[in-house]
Write an enzyme that holds these catalytic residues in place. Structure first.
Site, mmCIF file in Angstrom:
data_model
loop_
_atom_site.group_PDB
_atom_site.id
_atom_site.type_symbol
_atom_site.label_atom_id
_atom_site.label_comp_id
_atom_site.label_asym_id
_atom_site.label_seq_id
_atom_site.Cartn_x
_atom_site.Cartn_y
_atom_site.Cartn_z
ATOM 1 N N GLU A 100 0.826 -1.203 0.000
ATOM 2 C CA GLU A 100 0.000 0.000 0.000
ATOM 3 C C GLU A 100 0.860 1.253 0.000
ATOM 4 O OE1 GLU A 100 -4.371 0.996 0.885
ATOM 5 O OE2 GLU A 100 -3.451 -0.815 1.615
ATOM 6 N N CYS A 140 3.232 8.333 1.543
ATOM 7 C CA CYS A 140 3.790 7.262 2.371
ATOM 8 C C CYS A 140 4.032 6.059 1.453
ATOM 9 C CB CYS A 140 2.787 6.917 3.467
ATOM 10 S SG CYS A 140 3.250 5.468 4.407
ATOM 11 N N CYS A 147 7.199 -7.944 6.476
ATOM 12 C CA CYS A 147 8.352 -7.453 7.234
ATOM 13 C C CYS A 147 8.883 -8.579 8.117
ATOM 14 C CB CYS A 147 7.953 -6.259 8.095
ATOM 15 S SG CYS A 147 9.339 -5.564 9.027
ATOM 16 N N CYS A 151 7.425 -7.256 14.901
ATOM 17 C CA CYS A 151 6.841 -6.479 16.007
ATOM 18 C C CYS A 151 5.417 -6.986 16.234
ATOM 19 C CB CYS A 151 6.823 -4.995 15.667
ATOM 20 S SG CYS A 151 8.464 -4.370 15.244
ATOM 21 N N CYS A 154 2.096 -5.068 14.979
ATOM 22 C CA CYS A 154 2.075 -4.596 13.587
ATOM 23 C C CYS A 154 1.637 -5.697 12.626
ATOM 24 C CB CYS A 154 3.465 -4.101 13.227
ATOM 25 S SG CYS A 154 3.653 -3.686 11.482
ATOM 26 N N CYS A 371 0.077 3.216 7.581
ATOM 27 C CA CYS A 371 -0.139 2.673 6.248
ATOM 28 C C CYS A 371 0.566 1.343 6.058
ATOM 29 C CB CYS A 371 0.184 3.675 5.151
ATOM 30 S SG CYS A 371 1.902 3.911 4.786
HETATM 31 N N1 SAH Z 1 9.289 -0.596 9.675
HETATM 32 C C1 SAH Z 1 9.367 0.785 9.921
HETATM 33 C C2 SAH Z 1 8.408 1.615 9.111
HETATM 34 C C3 SAH Z 1 7.022 1.104 8.904
HETATM 35 S S1 SAH Z 1 5.919 1.083 10.256
HETATM 36 C C4 SAH Z 1 9.221 1.082 11.383
HETATM 37 O O1 SAH Z 1 8.850 0.198 12.138
HETATM 38 O O2 SAH Z 1 9.520 2.198 11.772
HETATM 39 C C5 SAH Z 1 5.465 2.786 10.455
HETATM 40 C C6 SAH Z 1 5.039 3.130 11.881
HETATM 41 O O3 SAH Z 1 3.770 2.527 12.183
HETATM 42 C C7 SAH Z 1 6.016 2.615 12.920
HETATM 43 O O4 SAH Z 1 6.300 3.587 13.884
HETATM 44 C C8 SAH Z 1 5.259 1.461 13.490
HETATM 45 O O5 SAH Z 1 5.730 1.134 14.747
HETATM 46 C C9 SAH Z 1 3.847 1.975 13.466
HETATM 47 N N2 SAH Z 1 2.846 0.923 13.646
HETATM 48 C C10 SAH Z 1 2.919 -0.362 13.246
HETATM 49 N N3 SAH Z 1 1.815 -1.033 13.607
HETATM 50 C C11 SAH Z 1 1.018 -0.157 14.256
HETATM 51 C C12 SAH Z 1 -0.284 -0.254 14.870
HETATM 52 N N4 SAH Z 1 -0.950 -1.390 14.886
HETATM 53 N N5 SAH Z 1 -0.792 0.854 15.412
HETATM 54 C C13 SAH Z 1 -0.112 2.026 15.379
HETATM 55 N N6 SAH Z 1 1.092 2.169 14.831
HETATM 56 C C14 SAH Z 1 1.665 1.096 14.274
HETATM 57 FE FE1 SF4 Z 2 8.275 -4.178 10.504
HETATM 58 FE FE2 SF4 Z 2 5.955 -3.388 11.459
HETATM 59 FE FE3 SF4 Z 2 8.038 -3.616 13.083
HETATM 60 FE FE4 SF4 Z 2 7.974 -1.638 11.258
HETATM 61 S S1 SF4 Z 2 6.606 -1.885 13.000
HETATM 62 S S2 SF4 Z 2 9.706 -3.002 11.750
HETATM 63 S S3 SF4 Z 2 6.887 -2.685 9.580
HETATM 64 S S4 SF4 Z 2 7.063 -5.299 11.988
#
Ligand code: SAH
Ligand code: SF4
Length: 389
Positions: A100, A140, A147, A151, A154, A371
Site C-alpha cells: 500500500e 507514504c 516485514c 513487532c 504490527c 499505512c
Molecule cells: N518498519 C518501519 C516503518 C514502517 S511502520 C518502522 O517500524 O519504523 C510505520 C510506523 O507505524 C512505525 O512507527 C510502526 O511502529 C507503526 N505501527 C505499526 N503497527 C502499528 C499499529 N498497529 N498501530 C499504530 N502504529 C503502528
Molecule cells: Fe516491521 Fe511493522 Fe516492526 Fe515496522 S513496526 S519493523 S513494519 S514489523
C-alpha cells in the site's frame, strides 16, 4: 563513472538507472552519452514513460527504448479516496504481491472570516477556523512485502517477510503517486512508513532515495524524505554516512526498557536501547533538525505515566520530538488501543518535562504511521479491516 554513493549496488531495471548509468548504456548502443541525461529527465523529472513521447530523442533511440521496456513494474489494484483528500492505493507488482501507498494532502487552516460570509461559528458566535486539504502532498511508501522484524503490534510483522521490493518498485510508487496528484497539488514529502523495514532492504532503499532526490529527476529535498526504522543500528550509521545526515530519521521506539521493548520488538534483542541511543546521538543531524521518535501507545503495555517519565530520561541528550500514535488494533492480536484520556495525560506529562510531543490523529500524518498495516491480507486471502478511517 562515479556514483553518488560509493557502494551503491548496480541498477537492475531501466527505471533504476541514474543519468551516468544511462549514458553508459546508451554509449553501448552507439548513442552519444549526453542523451543519458535526457532519458533520465523524461522518466524521473517529467514522468514520461512512453518513448514515443520523448520528442527530443531520435526515432532510432525511441525504438530501442521501446524494446528495453520502460513500463512501471506495478499497477493500482484499488484506490480508496477519503473525504479529507487522502488517497490510499493498493498497488500490485508483477508477481502479484501487493503493498500500500498513501497520498496525504497536508491540511491548511482556512480563516472562515476571510471572505466575510462564513456561517461556521461556535456557541459564542466566534468564527472557528476550518482545516482543508492543501496543495502540499506527502506520500507514504512501502519498502518490502511484509516485514521480517516481527513487532507484535504490527500487521506487517505478523505477516512476516515475503520479499524485498526493488528500487524500481519503490520509486514507481512515487512516479505513480505523482501522476495521480491534481494540477494544484505538489508532491513534496515522502515518508517510508509503509509496509516493511526500509533499512532491512538497504541497497534498494538507498538507490531509491538517490533517484527520488536527484536534482535532474523528481528532485525531492533530502530533508523532505523521512525514513522510519525499528532501529537497525549499523544501517542507521550507514545511512548517516551515505546521505550525510540529510535524510530525516524517525525511530520506532515504543518502549523504554530493554525487557519491554524486546517483548514487543524482537529487533531490540540484537540492538539494545543503549546501542540505539548512542547511535542517535552520533547521527549527523543538520542544525535545528530533530529526530522523530515514534511511540505507539498500547494499553497496559507502555502507556503508564511512569513510562512517560522514563522516556524523557532515555531521550536526554538526543535532539528529539515525539509522535504518539494510539495503537490501531490488528487482527490476531489481543493488544489494544490506549484510553483516550490516557493519551492526553501521557502527552501532557512529556510536555511538562520539556519534551515536545504530538499525537497523530486518525488522518493525514497518522495514516502515514498506519499505512504499513493497510495492505495486510489474512490467510484466507480476504482483506482485513482497514485500521484508519
Ligand atoms: N518498519 C518501519 C516503518 C514502517 S511502520 C518502522 O517500524 O519504523 C510505520 C510506523 O507505524 C512505525 O512507527 C510502526 O511502529 C507503526 N505501527 C505499526 N503497527 C502499528 C499499529 N498497529 N498501530 C499504530 N502504529 C503502528
Ligand atoms: Fe516491521 Fe511493522 Fe516492526 Fe515496522 S513496526 S519493523 S513494519 S514489523
Amino acid at each position: 563513472m562515479s556514483l553518488p554513493i560509493p557502494e551503491l549496488a548496480p541498477a537492475q531495471h531501466p527505471l533504476e538507472r541514474l543519468p551516468e548509468e544511462w549514458a553508459e548504456v546508451l554509449g553501448g548502443w552507439g548513442e552519444p552519452r549526453y542523451r543519458g541525461l535526457q532519458v533520465f529527465q523524461w522518466i524521473h523529472q517529467r514522468g514520461v514513460l512512453d518513448p514515443d513521447a520523448m520528442t527530443n530523442l531520435p526515432k532510432t533511440l525511441r525504438a530501442r527504448l521501446r524494446e528495453e521496456g520502460l513500463g512501471l513494474p506495478l499497477t493500482v489494484s484499488h484506490l480508496h479516496p477519503s473525504n479529507d483528500g487522502t488517497r490510499k492505493l493498493l498497488v500490485r507488482m508483477l508477481d502479484g504481491s501487493e503493498v500500500e501507498t498513501v497520498l496525504i494532502p497536508q491540511l491548511e487552516k482556512v480563516d472562515p472570516d476571510a471572505d466575510g460570509d462564513s456561517d461556521e461559528s461556535d456557541e459564542q458566535g466566534t468564527a472557528t477556523a476550518a482545516w482543508v486539504p492543501g496543495t502540499v502532498v506527502t506520500q507514504c511508501i512501502s519498502s518490502q512485502v511484509g516485514c521480517a522484524m516481527g513487532c507484535v503490534f504490527c500487521a506487517s510483522g505478523v505477516m512476516g517477510l515475503k520479499r524485498h521490493m526493488t528500487a524500481a518498485e519503490i520509486v514507481s510508487q512515487v512516479l505513480l503517486g505523482r501522476s495521480l496528484t491534481t494540477e494544484r497539488e505538489h508532491l513534496r514529502n515522502i515518508v517510508l512508513m509503509g509496509m516493511g523495514e526500509p533499512l532491512h532492504n538497504y541497497d534498494n532503499v538507498a538507490r531509491a532515495l538517490v533517484l527520488l532526490t536527484h536534482p535532474e529527476g523528481l528532485a525531492l529535498g533530502k530533508r523532505r524524505v523521512t525514513l522510519s526504522t525499528s532501529g537497525l543500528v549499523p544501517q542507521i550509521d550507514r545511512l548517516a554516512q551515505d546521505f550525510d545526515g540529510q535524510v530525516q530519521l524517525a525511530i520506532s521506539l515504543h518502549a523504554v526498557t530493554d525487557e519491554r521493548r524486546s517483548s514487543i520488538m524482537p529487533i531490540n534483542r540484537k540492538h539494545s536501547l543503549d546501542d540505539l541511543m548512542a547511535c542517535l546521538k552520533r547521527y549527523p543531524l543538520p542544525k535545528r533538525r530533530r529526530i522523530t521518535i515514534e511511540y505507539t501507545l498500547i494499553r497496559g503495555v507502555n502507556d503508564d505515566l511512569r513510562d512517560a517519565d522514563a522516556l524523557v530520561k532515555l531521550l536526554r541528550g538526543v535532539p528529539a520530538k515525539v509522535n504518539l500514535i494510539p495503537m490501531n488494533p490488528i487482527a490476531d492480536s489481543a493488544l489494544a488501543a490506549p484510553r483516550e484520556d490516557g493519551v492526553t495525560a501521557f502527552r501532557e506529562r512529556l510536555f511538562e518535562r520539556g519534551l515536545s510531543a504530538f499525537v497523530r490523529k486518525t488522518r493525514g500524518d497518522d495514516i502515514a504511521a498506519a499505512c504499513g498495516q493497510l495492505a495486510y491480507h489474512g490467510d484466507d486471502g480476504r482483506r482485513r479491516r482497514l485500521p484508519v478511517a
